[in-house]
Motif scaffolding. Structure first.
Motif, PDB file in Angstrom:
ATOM      1  N   GLU A  91      10.337   9.261  -2.758  1.00 47.11           N
ATOM      2  CA  GLU A  91      10.177  10.681  -3.218  1.00 47.11           C
ATOM      3  C   GLU A  91       9.237  10.798  -4.286  1.00 47.11           C
ATOM      4  OE1 GLU A  91      13.322  13.545  -5.907  1.00 47.11           O
ATOM      5  OE2 GLU A  91      14.118  11.303  -5.226  1.00 47.11           O
ATOM      6  N   THR A  92       9.072   9.802  -5.212  1.00 48.52           N
ATOM      7  CA  THR A  92       7.990   9.923  -6.291  1.00 48.52           C
ATOM      8  C   THR A  92       7.294   8.505  -6.392  1.00 48.52           C
ATOM      9  OG1 THR A  92       9.490   9.532  -8.106  1.00 48.52           O
ATOM     10  CG2 THR A  92       9.101  11.684  -7.571  1.00 48.52           C
ATOM     11  N   ALA A  93       7.597   7.497  -5.555  1.00 49.94           N
ATOM     12  CA  ALA A  93       6.868   6.387  -5.551  1.00 49.94           C
ATOM     13  C   ALA A  93       6.892   5.794  -4.103  1.00 49.94           C
ATOM     14  CB  ALA A  93       7.535   5.264  -6.430  1.00 49.94           C
ATOM     15  N   ASP A 132      -3.999  -0.477   5.668  1.00 50.78           N
ATOM     16  CA  ASP A 132      -4.245   0.278   6.734  1.00 50.78           C
ATOM     17  C   ASP A 132      -3.891   1.915   6.601  1.00 50.78           C
ATOM     18  OD1 ASP A 132      -1.600   0.464   7.255  1.00 50.78           O
ATOM     19  OD2 ASP A 132      -1.703  -0.545   9.293  1.00 50.78           O
ATOM     20  N   GLY A 133      -3.211   2.001   5.544  1.00 54.35           N
ATOM     21  CA  GLY A 133      -2.721   3.267   5.101  1.00 54.35           C
ATOM     22  C   GLY A 133      -1.545   3.754   5.567  1.00 54.35           C
ATOM     23  N   THR A 134      -0.666   2.664   6.093  1.00 57.45           N
ATOM     24  CA  THR A 134       0.747   2.858   6.376  1.00 57.45           C
ATOM     25  C   THR A 134       1.530   3.118   5.100  1.00 57.45           C
ATOM     26  OG1 THR A 134       0.790   1.220   8.248  1.00 57.45           O
ATOM     27  CG2 THR A 134       2.802   2.005   7.236  1.00 57.45           C
ATOM     28  N   VAL A 135       2.336   4.159   4.902  1.00 60.04           N
ATOM     29  CA  VAL A 135       2.958   4.346   3.872  1.00 60.04           C
ATOM     30  C   VAL A 135       4.719   4.177   4.202  1.00 60.04           C
ATOM     31  CG1 VAL A 135       3.872   6.431   2.179  1.00 60.04           C
ATOM     32  CG2 VAL A 135       1.728   6.330   3.048  1.00 60.04           C
ATOM     33  N   ARG A 136       5.041   3.372   3.322  1.00 65.13           N
ATOM     34  CA  ARG A 136       6.634   3.017   3.159  1.00 65.13           C
ATOM     35  C   ARG A 136       7.381   3.709   1.841  1.00 65.13           C
ATOM     36  NH1 ARG A 136       5.996  -3.128   5.101  1.00 65.13           N
ATOM     37  NH2 ARG A 136       5.457  -3.036   7.289  1.00 65.13           N
ATOM     38  N   ARG A 137       8.721   3.408   2.290  1.00 67.84           N
ATOM     39  CA  ARG A 137       9.357   3.996   1.056  1.00 67.84           C
ATOM     40  C   ARG A 137       9.123   2.957  -0.114  1.00 67.84           C
ATOM     41  NH1 ARG A 137      15.445   4.735   1.780  1.00 67.84           N
ATOM     42  NH2 ARG A 137      15.202   5.307  -0.558  1.00 67.84           N
ATOM     43  N   CYS A 138       9.355   1.615   0.076  1.00 65.27           N
ATOM     44  CA  CYS A 138       8.867   0.619  -0.621  1.00 65.27           C
ATOM     45  C   CYS A 138       8.576  -0.637   0.012  1.00 65.27           C
ATOM     46  CB  CYS A 138      10.291   0.516  -1.695  1.00 65.27           C
ATOM     47  SG  CYS A 138      11.569  -0.423  -0.995  1.00 65.27           S
ATOM     48  N   HIS A 139       8.180  -1.544  -0.671  1.00 66.95           N
ATOM     49  CA  HIS A 139       7.606  -2.799   0.016  1.00 66.95           C
ATOM     50  C   HIS A 139       9.095  -3.422   0.656  1.00 66.95           C
ATOM     51  CE1 HIS A 139       3.716  -2.925  -1.771  1.00 66.95           C
ATOM     52  NE2 HIS A 139       4.209  -3.365  -2.786  1.00 66.95           N
ATOM     53  N   PHE A 140      10.136  -3.209   0.484  1.00 70.81           N
ATOM     54  CA  PHE A 140      11.176  -3.876   1.073  1.00 70.81           C
ATOM     55  C   PHE A 140      11.968  -3.046   2.133  1.00 70.81           C
ATOM     56  CE2 PHE A 140      10.545  -4.742  -3.525  1.00 70.81           C
ATOM     57  CZ  PHE A 140      10.166  -5.976  -3.456  1.00 70.81           C
ATOM     58  N   ILE A 141      11.478  -1.945   2.404  1.00 69.64           N
ATOM     59  CA  ILE A 141      11.934  -1.148   3.560  1.00 69.64           C
ATOM     60  C   ILE A 141      10.838  -1.000   4.547  1.00 69.64           C
ATOM     61  CG2 ILE A 141      12.937   1.040   4.335  1.00 69.64           C
ATOM     62  CD1 ILE A 141      14.503   1.169   1.666  1.00 69.64           C
ATOM     63  N   SER A 177      10.259   0.173   7.445  1.00 71.99           N
ATOM     64  CA  SER A 177      10.177   1.476   8.371  1.00 71.99           C
ATOM     65  C   SER A 177       9.177   2.475   7.708  1.00 71.99           C
ATOM     66  CB  SER A 177      11.215   2.120   8.433  1.00 71.99           C
ATOM     67  OG  SER A 177      12.262   1.529   9.067  1.00 71.99           O
ATOM     68  N   PRO A 178       7.964   2.617   8.425  1.00 71.96           N
ATOM     69  CA  PRO A 178       6.792   3.768   7.798  1.00 71.96           C
ATOM     70  C   PRO A 178       7.398   5.092   7.846  1.00 71.96           C
ATOM     71  CG  PRO A 178       6.436   3.091   9.938  1.00 71.96           C
ATOM     72  CD  PRO A 178       7.613   2.399   9.769  1.00 71.96           C
ATOM     73  N   ILE A 179       7.077   5.937   6.756  1.00 70.44           N
ATOM     74  CA  ILE A 179       7.178   7.198   6.407  1.00 70.44           C
ATOM     75  C   ILE A 179       6.222   8.076   6.810  1.00 70.44           C
ATOM     76  CG2 ILE A 179       9.397   6.765   5.232  1.00 70.44           C
ATOM     77  CD1 ILE A 179       7.812   7.491   2.796  1.00 70.44           C
ATOM     78  N   GLY A 180       4.919   7.496   7.083  1.00 71.48           N
ATOM     79  CA  GLY A 180       3.712   8.255   7.282  1.00 71.48           C
ATOM     80  C   GLY A 180       2.640   7.335   6.995  1.00 71.48           C
ATOM     81  N   ASN A 181       1.386   7.957   6.839  1.00 66.08           N
ATOM     82  CA  ASN A 181       0.197   7.516   6.651  1.00 66.08           C
ATOM     83  C   ASN A 181      -0.571   8.216   5.606  1.00 66.08           C
ATOM     84  OD1 ASN A 181      -2.658   6.815   7.363  1.00 66.08           O
ATOM     85  ND2 ASN A 181      -1.716   5.004   8.399  1.00 66.08           N
ATOM     86  N   LEU A 182      -1.178   7.321   4.850  1.00 69.22           N
ATOM     87  CA  LEU A 182      -1.960   7.904   3.713  1.00 69.22           C
ATOM     88  C   LEU A 182      -3.023   8.925   4.159  1.00 69.22           C
ATOM     89  CD1 LEU A 182      -1.471   7.499   0.586  1.00 69.22           C
ATOM     90  CD2 LEU A 182      -3.565   5.930   0.638  1.00 69.22           C
ATOM     91  N   TYR A 183      -3.623   8.210   5.093  1.00 70.00           N
ATOM     92  CA  TYR A 183      -5.163   8.834   5.682  1.00 70.00           C
ATOM     93  C   TYR A 183      -5.219  10.061   6.413  1.00 70.00           C
ATOM     94  CZ  TYR A 183      -6.513   4.518   3.181  1.00 70.00           C
ATOM     95  OH  TYR A 183      -6.600   3.646   2.219  1.00 70.00           O
ATOM     96  N   ASP A 184      -3.959  10.402   7.173  1.00 73.83           N
ATOM     97  CA  ASP A 184      -3.622  11.642   7.937  1.00 73.83           C
ATOM     98  C   ASP A 184      -2.898  12.555   7.248  1.00 73.83           C
ATOM     99  OD1 ASP A 184      -1.256  10.807   8.221  1.00 73.83           O
ATOM    100  OD2 ASP A 184      -1.289  10.183  10.273  1.00 73.83           O
ATOM    101  N   GLY A 185      -2.576  12.540   6.090  1.00 72.62           N
ATOM    102  CA  GLY A 185      -1.850  13.473   5.254  1.00 72.62           C
ATOM    103  C   GLY A 185      -0.362  13.537   5.513  1.00 72.62           C
ATOM    104  N   LEU A 188       7.570  12.836   1.796  1.00 68.73           N
ATOM    105  CA  LEU A 188       8.309  12.570   0.263  1.00 68.73           C
ATOM    106  C   LEU A 188       9.544  13.392   0.170  1.00 68.73           C
ATOM    107  CD1 LEU A 188       5.214  12.511  -2.106  1.00 68.73           C
ATOM    108  CD2 LEU A 188       6.207  10.620  -0.730  1.00 68.73           C
ATOM    109  N   LYS A 189      10.501  12.959  -0.079  1.00 68.84           N
ATOM    110  CA  LYS A 189      11.880  13.610  -0.305  1.00 68.84           C
ATOM    111  C   LYS A 189      12.844  12.631  -0.882  1.00 68.84           C
ATOM    112  CE  LYS A 189      13.425  12.959   4.548  1.00 68.84           C
ATOM    113  NZ  LYS A 189      13.889  13.629   5.794  1.00 68.84           N
ATOM    114  N   PRO A 190      13.892  13.097  -1.551  1.00 65.23           N
ATOM    115  CA  PRO A 190      15.094  12.209  -1.787  1.00 65.23           C
ATOM    116  C   PRO A 190      15.810  11.612  -0.913  1.00 65.23           C
ATOM    117  CG  PRO A 190      15.223  14.262  -2.901  1.00 65.23           C
ATOM    118  CD  PRO A 190      14.149  14.406  -1.873  1.00 65.23           C
TER     119      PRO A 190
END
Length: 312
Positions: free
Chosen positions: A208-210, A216-225, A227-235, A241-243
């Motif tokens: 949500e806020t972290a 490679d730009g892979t975005v995850r909720r945190c280091h310990f989950i 599953s990706p939730i998106g990529n930094l470089y494709d927007g 980002l959500k609760p």
């Protein structure tokens, strides 16, 4: 929007040989170091260009980053950006710190770990003193192993009162009530580390806020989950980002559970979440709770506990 990013690139090498760390004395081949540098440059370019978001960055390399020039350069350049509130890194403080004279002390910070047996205490303290001269915020910590206790006490006695000394519960070590109390004398917040926290279904700032970002730009909720939730470089990260409730049964590492909403640690460490400095330290460090929020019910004061945690 305010977003905290925990960045971890391919780097996995370290100059220390700590027996409790799987990356001790690991050497990265030249091609991996080049890939890590390229990935970090891409990331810092993205941070510089993303001016519509107030950003805070914590570098959490598997190995030691500050022995590499590109991490030092990244710390300096990001600290000077007006939309970057904080840039911090987990480090063993093996590298000289004079380069931080070029960083903005209002935003640069270090999370430094003291590893007895790997460095002389006097040398480590000299680096800490230099950080103070440069006006750089920093915390210092140790892994709470019995053989580290005397060194941890000596370190606490030598450090200025305003420097927070944290203690990480050692992986696989059993703490009885007396031993927990001993370490809590050094770190009043040790109770958060000594037992894992029940997190399944609990609300968390992660995602949500972290977020956690890989090289490679892979975005995850945190280091310990994973599953990706998106990529930094494709927007795609923006819409992601959500609760969300936590999907893991437990959370037992500070960089994870500090974001668990029921624990309220964003308030405990307000203004110093990324560099692990409690709010108002040292004025408000007395009387910290040994246990807060949801935790494993059998791991309470007076019973033996086992708490796996990253040595960082």
């Amino acid at each position: 929007m305010n977003l905290a990013i925990l960045y971890r690139g391919p780097l996995a090498s370290c100059n220390y040989d700590c027996p409790y760390c799987p990356f001790a004395k690991r050497r990265d081949p030249p091609e991996l170091l080049r890939a890590d540098r390229t990935a970090l440059t891409r990331f810092t370019d993205w941070v510089a260009a993303t001016t519509d978001v107030s950003l805070s960055v914590l570098f959490t390399p598997w190995g030691e980053g500050l022995t590499r020039s590109w991490y030092r350069e990244a710390m300096v350049s990001l600290s000077q950006l007006p939309h970057v509130e904080r840039v911090a890194i987990q480090t063993n403080l093996a590298a000289r710190v004079d380069w931080l004279a070029d960083a903005d002390p209002g935003s640069a910070a270090l999370w430094a770990t003291y590893h007895p047996g790997q460095v002389e205490r006097e040398q480590f303290l000299r680096r800490c003193a230099r950080l103070a001269e440069l006006g750089i915020r920093y915390s210092v910590g140790v892994v709470g192993l019995p053989e580290h206790l005397d060194e941890a006490r000596a370190l606490r006695a030598a450090l200025p009162e305003e420097v927070y000394l944290w203690v990480n519960a050692a992986e696989g070590h059993r703490y009885d009530a007396a031993e927990e109390a001993t370490w809590t004398e050094l770190d009043p917040h040790f109770g958060y580390s000594v037992r894992p926290h029940l997190s399944l279904g609990e609300p968390c700032h992660a995602g949500e806020t972290a977020v956690s970002v890989l090289g490679d730009g892979t975005v995850r909720r945190c280091h310990f989950i994973p599953s990706p939730i998106g990529n930094l470089y494709d927007g795609s990260w923006r819409a992601a980002l959500k609760p969300r409730p936590c999907g893991n049964a437990i959370c037992d590492c500070h960089i994870g559970y500090v974001h668990l909403k029921p624990l309220g640690l964003r308030d405990v460490f307000a203004g110093g979440v990324l560099e692990r400095i409690p709010a108002g330290w040292p004025r408000q460090h007395d009387g910290a709770p040994a246990l807060a929020g949801p935790a494993l019910p059998l791991r309470t004061v007076g019973q033996s506990v086992v708490s796996p945690v990253s040595p960082k």
